[in-house]
Design a protein around this motif. Sequence first.
Motif, PDB file in Angstrom:
ATOM      1  N   HIS A   7      33.336 -18.427   8.186  1.00 36.23           N
ATOM      2  CA  HIS A   7      34.157 -18.336   9.403  1.00 36.23           C
ATOM      3  C   HIS A   7      34.519 -19.707   9.974  1.00 36.23           C
ATOM      4  O   HIS A   7      35.589 -19.859  10.559  1.00 36.23           O
ATOM      5  N   THR A   8      33.652 -20.701   9.798  1.00 36.53           N
ATOM      6  CA  THR A   8      34.036 -22.046  10.259  1.00 36.53           C
ATOM      7  C   THR A   8      35.166 -22.593   9.384  1.00 36.53           C
ATOM      8  O   THR A   8      36.073 -23.251   9.886  1.00 36.53           O
ATOM      9  N   ALA A   9      35.123 -22.302   8.092  1.00 39.48           N
ATOM     10  CA  ALA A   9      36.207 -22.751   7.204  1.00 39.48           C
ATOM     11  C   ALA A   9      37.509 -22.030   7.542  1.00 39.48           C
ATOM     12  O   ALA A   9      38.576 -22.659   7.625  1.00 39.48           O
ATOM     13  N   THR A  10      37.423 -20.725   7.771  1.00 39.91           N
ATOM     14  CA  THR A  10      38.613 -19.936   8.105  1.00 39.91           C
ATOM     15  C   THR A  10      39.231 -20.399   9.417  1.00 39.91           C
ATOM     16  O   THR A  10      40.454 -20.492   9.535  1.00 39.91           O
ATOM     17  N   GLN A  11      38.380 -20.697  10.410  1.00 40.47           N
ATOM     18  CA  GLN A  11      38.870 -21.092  11.728  1.00 40.47           C
ATOM     19  C   GLN A  11      39.027 -22.611  11.865  1.00 40.47           C
ATOM     20  O   GLN A  11      39.344 -23.103  12.945  1.00 40.47           O
ATOM     21  N   LYS A  12      38.770 -23.321  10.774  1.00 39.14           N
ATOM     22  CA  LYS A  12      38.887 -24.784  10.760  1.00 39.14           C
ATOM     23  C   LYS A  12      38.062 -25.422  11.881  1.00 39.14           C
ATOM     24  O   LYS A  12      38.550 -26.216  12.672  1.00 39.14           O
ATOM     25  N   LYS A  13      36.788 -25.021  11.936  1.00 37.85           N
ATOM     26  CA  LYS A  13      35.862 -25.562  12.929  1.00 37.85           C
ATOM     27  C   LYS A  13      34.689 -26.214  12.210  1.00 37.85           C
ATOM     28  O   LYS A  13      34.427 -25.932  11.044  1.00 37.85           O
ATOM     29  N   SER A  14      33.988 -27.057  12.936  1.00 35.42           N
ATOM     30  CA  SER A  14      32.792 -27.685  12.405  1.00 35.42           C
ATOM     31  C   SER A  14      31.657 -27.412  13.382  1.00 35.42           C
ATOM     32  O   SER A  14      31.636 -27.962  14.482  1.00 35.42           O
ATOM     33  N   LEU A  15      30.738 -26.538  12.980  1.00 29.26           N
ATOM     34  CA  LEU A  15      29.598 -26.200  13.835  1.00 29.26           C
ATOM     35  C   LEU A  15      28.305 -26.588  13.116  1.00 29.26           C
ATOM     36  O   LEU A  15      28.224 -26.540  11.893  1.00 29.26           O
ATOM     37  N   ASP A  16      27.286 -26.951  13.913  1.00 29.46           N
ATOM     38  CA  ASP A  16      26.034 -27.464  13.369  1.00 29.46           C
ATOM     39  C   ASP A  16      24.988 -26.389  13.074  1.00 29.46           C
ATOM     40  O   ASP A  16      23.836 -26.723  12.861  1.00 29.46           O
ATOM     41  N   GLY A  17      25.329 -25.132  13.115  1.00 22.36           N
ATOM     42  CA  GLY A  17      24.363 -24.069  12.855  1.00 22.36           C
ATOM     43  C   GLY A  17      24.055 -23.281  14.114  1.00 22.36           C
ATOM     44  O   GLY A  17      24.839 -23.258  15.060  1.00 22.36           O
ATOM     45  N   PHE A  18      22.875 -22.658  14.122  1.00 18.06           N
ATOM     46  CA  PHE A  18      22.457 -21.781  15.213  1.00 18.06           C
ATOM     47  C   PHE A  18      21.207 -22.328  15.882  1.00 18.06           C
ATOM     48  O   PHE A  18      20.321 -22.856  15.201  1.00 18.06           O
ATOM     49  N   GLU A  19      21.111 -22.154  17.202  1.00 18.50           N
ATOM     50  CA  GLU A  19      19.862 -22.474  17.899  1.00 18.50           C
ATOM     51  C   GLU A  19      18.805 -21.479  17.437  1.00 18.50           C
ATOM     52  O   GLU A  19      19.122 -20.359  17.018  1.00 18.50           O
ATOM     53  N   ASN A  20      17.540 -21.861  17.537  1.00 15.16           N
ATOM     54  CA  ASN A  20      16.444 -20.976  17.126  1.00 15.16           C
ATOM     55  C   ASN A  20      16.439 -19.662  17.896  1.00 15.16           C
ATOM     56  O   ASN A  20      16.112 -18.618  17.335  1.00 15.16           O
ATOM     57  N   SER A  21      16.780 -19.697  19.194  1.00 16.45           N
ATOM     58  CA  SER A  21      16.783 -18.470  19.993  1.00 16.45           C
ATOM     59  C   SER A  21      17.830 -17.485  19.476  1.00 16.45           C
ATOM     60  O   SER A  21      17.635 -16.274  19.533  1.00 16.45           O
ATOM     61  N   VAL A  22      18.931 -17.999  18.949  1.00 20.36           N
ATOM     62  CA  VAL A  22      19.989 -17.144  18.388  1.00 20.36           C
ATOM     63  C   VAL A  22      19.477 -16.480  17.113  1.00 20.36           C
ATOM     64  O   VAL A  22      19.591 -15.261  16.942  1.00 20.36           O
ATOM     65  N   ILE A  23      18.884 -17.273  16.240  1.00 21.21           N
ATOM     66  CA  ILE A  23      18.358 -16.736  14.985  1.00 21.21           C
ATOM     67  C   ILE A  23      17.272 -15.708  15.273  1.00 21.21           C
ATOM     68  O   ILE A  23      17.227 -14.638  14.655  1.00 21.21           O
ATOM     69  N   ASP A  24      16.410 -16.004  16.246  1.00 21.36           N
ATOM     70  CA  ASP A  24      15.333 -15.086  16.602  1.00 21.36           C
ATOM     71  C   ASP A  24      15.882 -13.730  17.025  1.00 21.36           C
ATOM     72  O   ASP A  24      15.447 -12.689  16.531  1.00 21.36           O
ATOM     73  N   LEU A  25      16.861 -13.730  17.919  1.00 17.98           N
ATOM     74  CA  LEU A  25      17.420 -12.461  18.395  1.00 17.98           C
ATOM     75  C   LEU A  25      18.164 -11.739  17.277  1.00 17.98           C
ATOM     76  O   LEU A  25      18.011 -10.534  17.094  1.00 17.98           O
ATOM     77  N   ARG A  45      15.765  -5.102   5.933  1.00 12.95           N
ATOM     78  CA  ARG A  45      15.584  -6.334   5.152  1.00 12.95           C
ATOM     79  C   ARG A  45      15.969  -7.546   5.998  1.00 12.95           C
ATOM     80  O   ARG A  45      16.890  -8.289   5.696  1.00 12.95           O
ATOM     81  N   SER A  46      15.206  -7.740   7.055  1.00 13.74           N
ATOM     82  CA  SER A  46      15.490  -8.826   8.000  1.00 13.74           C
ATOM     83  C   SER A  46      15.393 -10.203   7.345  1.00 13.74           C
ATOM     84  O   SER A  46      15.982 -11.161   7.836  1.00 13.74           O
ATOM     85  N   GLU A  47      14.689 -10.302   6.216  1.00 21.85           N
ATOM     86  CA  GLU A  47      14.589 -11.594   5.526  1.00 21.85           C
ATOM     87  C   GLU A  47      15.937 -12.044   4.966  1.00 21.85           C
ATOM     88  O   GLU A  47      16.128 -13.222   4.661  1.00 21.85           O
ATOM     89  N   ASP A  48      16.899 -11.122   4.848  1.00 25.08           N
ATOM     90  CA  ASP A  48      18.236 -11.467   4.350  1.00 25.08           C
ATOM     91  C   ASP A  48      19.173 -11.952   5.452  1.00 25.08           C
ATOM     92  O   ASP A  48      20.252 -12.459   5.164  1.00 25.08           O
ATOM     93  N   THR A 101      17.698 -11.804  14.109  1.00 29.83           N
ATOM     94  CA  THR A 101      16.813 -11.222  13.093  1.00 29.83           C
ATOM     95  C   THR A 101      16.068  -9.998  13.624  1.00 29.83           C
ATOM     96  O   THR A 101      15.607  -9.174  12.843  1.00 29.83           O
ATOM     97  N   ARG A 102      15.974  -9.864  14.943  1.00 28.36           N
ATOM     98  CA  ARG A 102      15.324  -8.680  15.526  1.00 28.36           C
ATOM     99  C   ARG A 102      16.306  -7.542  15.792  1.00 28.36           C
ATOM    100  O   ARG A 102      15.903  -6.388  15.886  1.00 28.36           O
ATOM    101  N   TYR A 103      17.591  -7.859  15.920  1.00 30.41           N
ATOM    102  CA  TYR A 103      18.603  -6.842  16.204  1.00 30.41           C
ATOM    103  C   TYR A 103      18.699  -5.866  15.021  1.00 30.41           C
ATOM    104  O   TYR A 103      18.638  -6.289  13.866  1.00 30.41           O
ATOM    105  N   PRO A 104      18.856  -4.540  15.268  1.00 33.36           N
ATOM    106  CA  PRO A 104      18.801  -3.565  14.166  1.00 33.36           C
ATOM    107  C   PRO A 104      20.057  -3.442  13.292  1.00 33.36           C
ATOM    108  O   PRO A 104      20.021  -2.795  12.262  1.00 33.36           O
ATOM    109  N   TRP A 105      21.182  -4.032  13.647  1.00 30.13           N
ATOM    110  CA  TRP A 105      22.416  -4.007  12.847  1.00 30.13           C
ATOM    111  C   TRP A 105      22.797  -2.613  12.371  1.00 30.13           C
ATOM    112  O   TRP A 105      22.827  -2.348  11.161  1.00 30.13           O
TER     113      TRP A 105
END
Length: 182
Positions: free
Chosen positions: A64-82, A49-52, A84-88
Amino acid sequence: DTRDIPVDIRLIVSITPPLDEDDLTHDFLRTLQQKFSALTLDIPSLRNRSEDIVPLLEHFLAHHTATQKKSLDGFENSVIDLLTRYPWPENIRELSNAVEQMVSSSPDQQTIDYSAIPVYIREHPVATCDTIPIPTGSTMHTVERIIIEATMKACDNNKEKCAQTLGIGLRTLYRKLKEYDS
């Protein structure tokens, strides 16, 4: 205490993998499953169910950003692409741990980039079978540039490795890169 205290609880039990009716080694787990099976949810593994994955990435990033008290702007597209293809193979727990690791290793106020992905995921065979989107109607010069830039990124900007991967000389690669900079 000797007096009865009423409680209202809900118990959630997860059994992985699903129990086989004929497998006698799981008698204890099967008994537990029967005792607690008022409601049984059969949830397919994350690889099916890669759509999830993207909504889960966003959820775990917020957590995890709240837990670690960090502010991140999200993920680069290349990160999301990989991701979503990884089998977990370890399912959602592995995804959460991977996001936690990426949040830890990323500088505050930035986007999580490809280098933050845990090495075992980057080195997985799915990481090496990237496709490169090339817009219809692109000139050969543009196509060449897209391929060289994507290969440079895949080779961690190692020019010798990139030239070897592309099957061109190192001098040719340097010339092409200089061309793109101008």
